[in-house]
Design an enzyme around this catalytic site. Sequence first.
Site, PDB file in Angstrom:
ATOM      1  N   LYS A 186       0.865  -1.127  -0.067  1.00  0.00           N
ATOM      2  CA  LYS A 186      -0.004   0.139   0.152  1.00  0.00           C
ATOM      3  C   LYS A 186       0.741   1.177  -0.024  1.00  0.00           C
ATOM      4  O   LYS A 186       1.955   1.271   0.381  1.00  0.00           O
ATOM      5  CB  LYS A 186      -0.940   0.203   1.076  1.00  0.00           C
ATOM      6  CG  LYS A 186      -2.039  -1.247   1.154  1.00  0.00           C
ATOM      7  CD  LYS A 186      -2.790  -1.194   0.054  1.00  0.00           C
ATOM      8  CE  LYS A 186      -4.081  -1.918   0.008  1.00  0.00           C
ATOM      9  NZ  LYS A 186      -4.029  -3.375   0.231  1.00  0.00           N
TER      10      LYS A 186
HETATM   11  C1  LIG Z   1      -5.281  -3.982   0.716  1.00  0.00           C
HETATM   12  C2  LIG Z   1      -6.688  -4.040   0.991  1.00  0.00           C
HETATM   13  C3  LIG Z   1      -7.537  -4.410   2.306  1.00  0.00           C
HETATM   14  C4  LIG Z   1      -6.852  -5.049   3.297  1.00  0.00           C
HETATM   15  O1  LIG Z   1      -5.999  -4.919   3.629  1.00  0.00           O
HETATM   16  P1  LIG Z   1      -4.822  -5.727   4.593  1.00  0.00           P
HETATM   17  O2  LIG Z   1      -4.254  -5.095   5.395  1.00  0.00           O
HETATM   18  O3  LIG Z   1      -4.175  -6.508   3.583  1.00  0.00           O
HETATM   19  O4  LIG Z   1      -5.519  -6.676   5.332  1.00  0.00           O
HETATM   20  C5  LIG Z   1      -8.933  -3.907   2.238  1.00  0.00           C
HETATM   21  N1  LIG Z   1      -9.442  -3.345   1.308  1.00  0.00           N
HETATM   22  C6  LIG Z   1      -8.778  -2.974  -0.011  1.00  0.00           C
HETATM   23  C7  LIG Z   1      -9.588  -2.197  -1.131  1.00  0.00           C
HETATM   24  C8  LIG Z   1      -7.399  -3.383  -0.142  1.00  0.00           C
HETATM   25  O5  LIG Z   1      -6.821  -2.927  -1.159  1.00  0.00           O
END
Ligand SMILES: *Cc1c(COP(=O)(O)O)cnc(C)c1O
Length: 397
Positions: A186
């Site tokens: 992210k």
């Molecule tokens: C990455 C993501 C999540 C979940 O995040 P994690 O930290 O990997 O559990 C939820 N929603 C969206 C749209 C994402 O891209």
Amino acid sequence: MPGFELFGDEERKELNDVLENGVLMRYGFDGMRNGHWKAKELEREIETRFDVKHAQLTSSGTTALNVALAVMGVGAGDEVIMPCFTFVASFESIIASGATPVLVDIDDTLTLDPKAVEAAITPRTKVVMPVHMCGSMAEMDSLKAICDKHNLYLLEDACQAFGGSYKGKMLGTIGDAGTFSFDFVKTITCGEGGAMITNNKDYAVWADQYTDHGHDHQGNDRGAETHPVLGYNFRISELHAAVGLGQIRKMDEFVRIQRRNHGIIKAALSEIPEVTFRRIPDPEGDSCGFLNFFMPTAELSNKVVDAFKAYGIDGYWNYFNNNWHYIRRWEHLKEIKSLFPLSASVKKGLETIGRQSFDQSDALISRNISCLIKLSWTEEEVNDRAARMAEAIKSIL
Ligand SMILES: *Cc1c(COP(=O)(O)O)cnc(C)c1O
């Protein structure tokens, strides 16, 4: 998008603070930690940067969604409306809370279609969960009006649009609660982590308790604390929070780089009449973590994928053929491959999903190509990449 590309001395310094005293946990051990409270500090940074009253860090973006649903009192028998184009975490968190996911079509914003949302509302609907996919935002005014009219909660999944905004408000702060992910890919990473943000004081208190086994966090003797509510362990560690603290201070720079790189590539592809772009409800607020474009047909978009390969271009997805982000390949959901028995209402909801068709979304996603915008590219590299992408697309037209 990935913040890990610019991992550096800022993150190492914060990590070293933690390593020097060895307190890897966010709670307690006041005497040992030499004043270092990385998780608390990161929560305050988020609150300031997003102009929001409360931030609660969690172990992941998925658990942040769980916490948001829990504090809204969402559980057995309730329905949560979510888009059919999103990451699997959306339905995972809903099912884990005991509620039923209701999947609806997206529109040309690549997020929830307000008309599809309104059509899916039943007396059991409790939450509308827009997912700001691939850097840009849902139609928040329309969705908020629907929620107000039907007395529903609005929960924004801003995991992929960190730093974006809508009409001057940061994404994640418009609904009753918003969530971020700080997983490794992210915009801002902790390695693993997430956050729920809200302006609701009760939600903040319950989230603080729920993420730590119900601890009331009063006083400085953990063992003597009381447990006003049932909770769980969704804590982030001090090590992970330290990395996030180093990263979030570079947030404005990350978004600025994304916007520059995105702008260069979009300008190059705009020269091609057959290429169109997703609708962005507030173009100024696009976090620009991805560039999404459409070809006139699914066949042409498949050809673009082949041409990108031939031209050595990486970092793009045709989500129609992807296992993780679109209903078409979610067999485990449609075939209800749960390791444990689900409630009758959730089972019934998932059976409905298995029979549903998503023609409007198919027509969009099958023509879409989503390109990751990296932080580490130099301006020269982006210019070169943009030219090669345009050439590749023109080669198949
Ligand atoms: C990455 C993501 C999540 C979940 O995040 P994690 O930290 O990997 O559990 C939820 N929603 C969206 C749209 C994402 O891209």
